[in-house]
Design a protein around this motif. Structure first.
Motif, PDB file in Angstrom:
ATOM      1  N   VAL A 148       0.883  -1.158   0.000  1.00  0.00           N
ATOM      2  CA  VAL A 148       0.000   0.000   0.000  1.00  0.00           C
ATOM      3  C   VAL A 148       0.926   1.215   0.000  1.00  0.00           C
ATOM      4  O   VAL A 148       1.853   1.299   0.808  1.00  0.00           O
ATOM      5  N   MET A 149       0.661   2.158  -0.906  1.00  0.00           N
ATOM      6  CA  MET A 149       1.530   3.318  -1.074  1.00  0.00           C
ATOM      7  C   MET A 149       0.907   4.546  -0.410  1.00  0.00           C
ATOM      8  O   MET A 149      -0.297   4.801  -0.540  1.00  0.00           O
ATOM      9  N   PHE A 150       1.754   5.294   0.294  1.00  0.00           N
ATOM     10  CA  PHE A 150       1.338   6.493   1.015  1.00  0.00           C
ATOM     11  C   PHE A 150       2.224   7.659   0.609  1.00  0.00           C
ATOM     12  O   PHE A 150       3.369   7.476   0.202  1.00  0.00           O
ATOM     13  N   GLN A 151       1.681   8.851   0.757  1.00  0.00           N
ATOM     14  CA  GLN A 151       2.469  10.059   0.531  1.00  0.00           C
ATOM     15  C   GLN A 151       2.046  11.143   1.507  1.00  0.00           C
ATOM     16  O   GLN A 151       0.939  11.116   2.043  1.00  0.00           O
ATOM     17  N   ARG A 152       2.967  12.056   1.707  1.00  0.00           N
ATOM     18  CA  ARG A 152       2.636  13.273   2.456  1.00  0.00           C
ATOM     19  C   ARG A 152       3.239  14.436   1.693  1.00  0.00           C
ATOM     20  O   ARG A 152       4.440  14.452   1.423  1.00  0.00           O
ATOM     21  N   ILE A 153       2.382  15.376   1.330  1.00  0.00           N
ATOM     22  CA  ILE A 153       2.849  16.610   0.706  1.00  0.00           C
ATOM     23  C   ILE A 153       3.295  17.520   1.842  1.00  0.00           C
ATOM     24  O   ILE A 153       2.545  17.753   2.792  1.00  0.00           O
ATOM     25  N   LEU A 154       4.515  18.026   1.733  1.00  0.00           N
ATOM     26  CA  LEU A 154       5.104  18.767   2.846  1.00  0.00           C
ATOM     27  C   LEU A 154       4.761  20.247   2.818  1.00  0.00           C
ATOM     28  O   LEU A 154       4.807  20.916   3.842  1.00  0.00           O
ATOM     29  N   HIS A 155       4.457  20.765   1.654  1.00  0.00           N
ATOM     30  CA  HIS A 155       4.030  22.159   1.514  1.00  0.00           C
ATOM     31  C   HIS A 155       3.413  22.327   0.140  1.00  0.00           C
ATOM     32  O   HIS A 155       3.616  21.507  -0.737  1.00  0.00           O
TER      33      HIS A 155
END
Length: 179
Positions: free
Chosen positions: A167-174
């Protein structure tokens, strides 16, 4: 840098090889279901020294950011930013693990939040992480740390001797648009 009371994050150094080898030996069974199959020499100080040398050189080149988490003189966790990409991508991959004796204390969450802060300090735009499809505890940690699921990758990595779905996750930092 203190992450939690009694837990300190320090950048990986070549001199940490023996402590890292000890941590992997202590956690051999605990980590086996979540990592590639390891040959016996992986658990030696010599192999960990070579790995540390490569990681420290890659860190100096801006390609990764490897950290160890210490407690009472022992390595009890790792958190790494790897595959650092610059240019229009500004991305890194996140990896982490916690010693079996230190799970359930919030250490994984603290380590991931530390990695988010490091990635932000490095000016990255996005951080990604993949978990085995059945690794619900790690998925909970990522969601708690602001990551969102964006897809599934069938047979993504060779883990524990089998090609396993992630399962792939991401977090946009700005959300800035300037470079």
């Amino acid at each position: 840098m203190e992450l939690l009371s009694g837990y300190e994050a320090r950048p990986l150094s070549i001199g940490d090889a023996a402590a890292v080898a000890d941590a992997y030996i202590r956690n051999r069974e605990h980590l086996a279901p979540w990592e590639p199959t390891r040959r016996p020499e992986f658990f030696t100080e010599a192999t960990q020294r070579g790995d540390a040398e490569a990681k420290v050189a890659a860190a100096a080149a801006g390609q990764q950011d490897p950290w160890l988490i210490w407690h009472d003189g022992e390595v009890v966790a790792r958190v790494n930013l790897t595959n650092v990409a610059r240019g229009p991508f500004q991305n890194a991959s996140l990896g982490y693990w916690v010693d079996h004796r230190h799970t359930g204390r919030g250490l994984a969450t603290a380590a991931v939040m530390f990695a988010v802060a490091r990635a932000t300090d490095l000016g990255l735009h996005r951080l990604e992480a993949g978990t085995l499809a059945h690794n619900e505890p790690s998925q909970v940690v990522l969601r708690r740390c602001g990551f969102i699921e964006y897809g599934r990758a069938p047979q993504y990595l060779l883990i524990a001797g089998a090609w396993q779905d992630h399962v792939m996750f991401q977090r946009i930092l700005h959300n800035r648009t300037d470079p």
